[in-house]
Design an enzyme around this catalytic site. Structure first.
Site, short mmCIF file in Angstrom:
data_model
loop_
_atom_site.label_atom_id
_atom_site.label_comp_id
_atom_site.label_asym_id
_atom_site.label_seq_id
_atom_site.Cartn_x
_atom_site.Cartn_y
_atom_site.Cartn_z
N LEU A 160 0.84 -1.19 0.00
CA LEU A 160 0.00 0.00 0.00
C LEU A 160 0.88 1.25 0.00
CD1 LEU A 160 -3.03 0.56 -0.03
CD2 LEU A 160 -2.98 0.72 2.45
N HIS A 161 1.58 1.47 -1.14
CA HIS A 161 2.42 2.65 -1.25
C HIS A 161 1.58 3.82 -1.77
CE1 HIS A 161 2.94 2.27 -5.71
NE2 HIS A 161 2.75 0.99 -5.43
N ALA A 162 2.22 4.90 -2.22
CA ALA A 162 1.49 6.15 -2.49
C ALA A 162 0.40 5.99 -3.55
CB ALA A 162 2.47 7.24 -2.90
#
Length: 242
Positions: A160-162
């Site tokens: 769940l990165h940017a």
């Protein structure tokens, strides 16, 4: 949507920060103007800031994001020079992180005060990543009747990165619902799915199990939309199996 004004001593710095933030937004983009530099050099100009506020000003208000301290002074003076009667908030949040978080949330149609709070807390996720133990979770929404919940495993390689977090914010923004997200693997959260910074603070990686808890009239639909994003790996695919 609210308007955003980016005040910087450097046009190149401001333009690069805005370009980065725009990579996180899909669909409608809020009105955004850059007021940076003076006479082709470094500095800030209160009159240019005021003109930018007047350009993007509307009934939903304007959020001003600045880089260095003197840019705040120029923004404050600009408020006395504007011709628009729109509500303006000058944020004290970080520049790059604040622009990204603010633009993503503003694109969902969130009100001025909510976007300003998101920008002000935009360093929380970075600070949490640097500390041995997770910092305090952002406040979750109050529990309501008839919650809709689901547990899912992150399958995309980067977790769940940017970019996926921005997709979460935009998906939830289209529904009359509040969805809280918890990283069950690390015990971090819950945080609201409408906060890019909150989602990043979960530190959710590939293989981590996360929980979605929804409240509101569109809770089931909102949770379903988020589950679809997770099942698709946010369009990022999964590693090839050897």
């Amino acid at each position: 949507m609210i308007g955003l004004v980016i005040v910087s001593h450097s046009p190149r710095l401001a333009e690069a920060a805005v370009e980065l933030a725009l990579q996180m937004v899909h669909g409608s983009v809020p009105a955004i103007r850059v007021a940076a530099g003076v006479g082709g050099g470094f500095g800030t100009d209160a009159a240019a800031v005021a003109a930018a506020i007047d350009e993007v000003g509307g009934p939903d208000g304007v959020l001003v994001i600045t880089d260095l301290g003197s840019a705040v002074l120029s923004a404050g003076l600009a408020l006395e020079l504007t011709e628009s009667s729109t509500e303006v908030i000058v944020s004290g949040g970080p520049f790059v992180e604040g622009i990204t978080a603010g633009l993503v949330l503003a694109a969902t149609g969130a009100p001025l005060a909510e976007v300003a709070r998101e920008v002000s807390s935009a360093l929380d996720a970075k600070v949490a990543q640097l500390e041995p133990l997770p910092g305090p979770a952002l406040p979750a929404s109050a529990a309501g009747p008839d919650p809709h919940s689901a547990d899912e495993v992150l399958i995309n390689p980067e977790g769940l990165h940017a970019r996926p977090a921005a997709m979460f914010v935009q998906a939830v923004g289209g529904f009359d619902a509040v969805v809280d997200v918890t990283n069950l693997t690390t015990g971090t959260g819950p945080v609201t799915a409408k906060s890019l910074i909150g989602l990043l603070s979960l530190g959710a990686k590939q293989g981590h199990r996360i929980r979605l808890d929804g409240q509101g009239p569109d809770a089931a639909t909102a949770v379903g939309a988020l589950r679809s994003l997770l099942a698709d790996g946010f369009g990022e695919g999964t590693p090839a199996r050897g």
